[in-house]
Scaffold this active site. Structure first.
Site, PDB file in Angstrom:
ATOM      1  N   ARG A   1      59.026  30.967  34.209  1.00 40.26           N
ATOM      2  CA  ARG A   1      57.956  30.446  33.350  1.00 40.26           C
ATOM      3  C   ARG A   1      57.983  28.930  33.326  1.00 40.26           C
ATOM      4  NH1 ARG A   1      58.868  29.117  28.352  1.00 40.26           N
ATOM      5  NH2 ARG A   1      60.421  30.747  27.982  1.00 40.26           N
TER       6      ARG A   1
ATOM      7  N   TYR B   1      30.122  26.059  31.432  1.00 40.11           N
ATOM      8  CA  TYR B   1      30.418  27.458  31.762  1.00 40.11           C
ATOM      9  C   TYR B   1      30.601  28.286  30.489  1.00 40.11           C
ATOM     10  CZ  TYR B   1      33.446  31.404  33.024  1.00 40.11           C
ATOM     11  OH  TYR B   1      34.009  32.649  33.145  1.00 40.11           O
TER      12      TYR B   1
ATOM     13  N   ASP C   1      35.819  19.294  34.940  1.00 39.69           N
ATOM     14  CA  ASP C   1      35.897  20.560  35.673  1.00 39.69           C
ATOM     15  C   ASP C   1      35.325  20.310  37.061  1.00 39.69           C
ATOM     16  OD1 ASP C   1      35.410  23.078  36.824  1.00 39.69           O
ATOM     17  OD2 ASP C   1      35.116  24.027  34.872  1.00 39.69           O
TER      18      ASP C   1
ATOM     19  N   LYS D   1      37.865  30.354  42.638  1.00 41.37           N
ATOM     20  CA  LYS D   1      36.622  30.146  43.376  1.00 41.37           C
ATOM     21  C   LYS D   1      36.905  29.545  44.761  1.00 41.37           C
ATOM     22  CE  LYS D   1      34.648  31.412  39.456  1.00 41.37           C
ATOM     23  NZ  LYS D   1      35.690  31.358  38.424  1.00 41.37           N
TER      24      LYS D   1
END
Length: 402
Positions: free
Chosen positions: A51, A103, A175, A200
């Site tokens: 982690r 978004y 973004d 994406k």
């Protein structure tokens, strides 16, 4: 040659990061290990628990940092995990200025989650720098930019926003999902954090869900690392490896898709049934010149407006090549209906206020033959157009008997 002068494509597959020093393997090992043995009692090595850090994930994080020109990269379990973690740098009482047609997942995070922590927000038309300037408050800490925006491809002047933000001692988040560092590098334009839904274009094959963030300076890197480690929403190791593999072909994929997107946008712009096309590669697109001044391509995503939902439905149901699905940025062309997909989190009034109408469709252009894609769009539009004509005739016929 100085490695700093290498072209982007060379940096994508630069072997000094990928080659395993112990074996010479040309791909980084996948370290399936949750924990790491420490050689000394009071001095730990670079990794202790996955982690907090993992060698495979580090290769990915170093790679995206180098491509974006930042000091450190961070890999998260999704794009929204990256965005949410960046927002967690804020404190109760802080205020965020954010692109109004952002978004849908980001909209949901800002309006439904941040508000629980008394973090305030103002949605602004980021194409209007005067509107941005007027939105600052004494407690504004972040300006959040999406450019090109999703789904209307609105363009924000990154340099202009940065100038305003710095005058108010605020951070700027960008973004960069639609452009990727291949075509746009916001940190070089003054932004503080750049964010990606790496699901994406960076991954590019509809087989990974991932988010990435890159920061501009070491102090901010320490702060975001604390959030990443505390929340633990890190990217799984197999997905890190798959994302690295996808990124190696980013340049060739995006270049072909972007070339096809330009052709398709011009075709749609000249079709009588299409009311409007949103694509920064068109000279008629608002923000076209600004985009060309901060990016090197218009990208592979475009949106277009048909007259209504019925016509959009007829059109979609008669297409043969694009998949009809959420997401974007893959080798296959993906057609989406923002009203019920990417922006379903917005109520109808909020969508319509932003221009996300029931006739709006978003197309992420893939790697299929461009002529085949245009022909497919043409035949589906022809069927939709005939349906419109038939409906008009039927209405007139009924009208004679009323």
């Amino acid at each position: 040659m100085n490695k700093k002068n290498y072209g982007f494509e060379t940096k994508l597959i630069s072997q000094d990061r990928y080659i395993d020093g112990k074996t010479g393997a040309v791909n980084p090992p996948v370290y399936y290990s949750s924990t790491f043995h420490q050689e000394q009692f009071d001095s730990f090595g670079p990794f202790d628990y996955t982690r907090s850090g993992n060698p495979t994930r580090k290769v990915l994080e170093d790679t995206i940092a180098k491509l974006e020109g930042g000091v450190q990269g961070f890999a998260f379990a999704s794009g929204m995990a990256a965005i949410s973690s960046a927002f967690m740098l804020l404190s109760s009482g802080d205020h965020v200025i954010i692109s109004e047609d952002v978004y849908g997942g980001t909209f949901r995070m800002v309006t439904k989650v941040l508000t629980k922590f008394q973090i305030q927000h103002t949605f602004v038309d980021m194409t209007d720098l005067d509107a941005v300037a007027g939105a600052f408050r004494p407690n504004t800490k972040v300006v959040y930019v999406e450019t090109p925006s999703n789904p209307l491809l609105h363009i924000t002047d990154i340099r202009g926003v940065v100038k305003l933000a710095k005058a108010h001692n605020c951070l700027v988040y960008v973004d960069n999902t639609f452009m990727t560092p291949l075509y746009q590098r916001p940190l070089e334009l003054g932004a503080d954090i750049v964010l990606h839904s790496a699901t994406k274009f960076l991954a590019g094959h509809s087989d990974v869900v991932a988010g990435l963030a890159v920061v501009k300076d070491e102090k901010l890197a320490d702060q975001l690392y604390f959030i990443q480690n505390s929340f633990g929403a890190v990217l799984g190791i197999p997905d890190c490896w798959a994302l690295l593999r996808g990124m190696k072909t980013l340049s060739v994929r995006m270049k072909q898709s972007s070339e096809s997107a330009q052709v398709i946008a011009e075709f749609l712009q000249n079709h009588p049934l299409v009311e409007e096309v949103f694509y920064p590669g068109l000279a008629t697109h608002a923000g076209h010149e600004i985009h060309l001044g901060q990016a090197t391509s218009a990208g592979a995503v475009l949106s277009f407006r048909l007259p209504n939902k019925v016509i959009a439905k007829t059109f979609v149901e008669n297409l043969e090549i694009p998949v009809f699905a959420v997401s974007l940025g893959a080798v296959e062309s993906i057609l989406s209906y923002p009203a019920t997909m990417s922006h379903a989190a917005m109520g109808q009034k909020e969508r319509e206020k932003r221009g996300i109408t029931d006739g709006l469709l978003r197309l992420s252009v893939g790697l299929e033959n461009c002529e085949d894609l245009v022909a497919d769009l043409a035949q589906a539009l022809e069927i939709a157009e005939r349906a419109v004509g038939a409906g008009t005739v039927a209405a007139r016929t009924v009208g004679r008997f009323i």
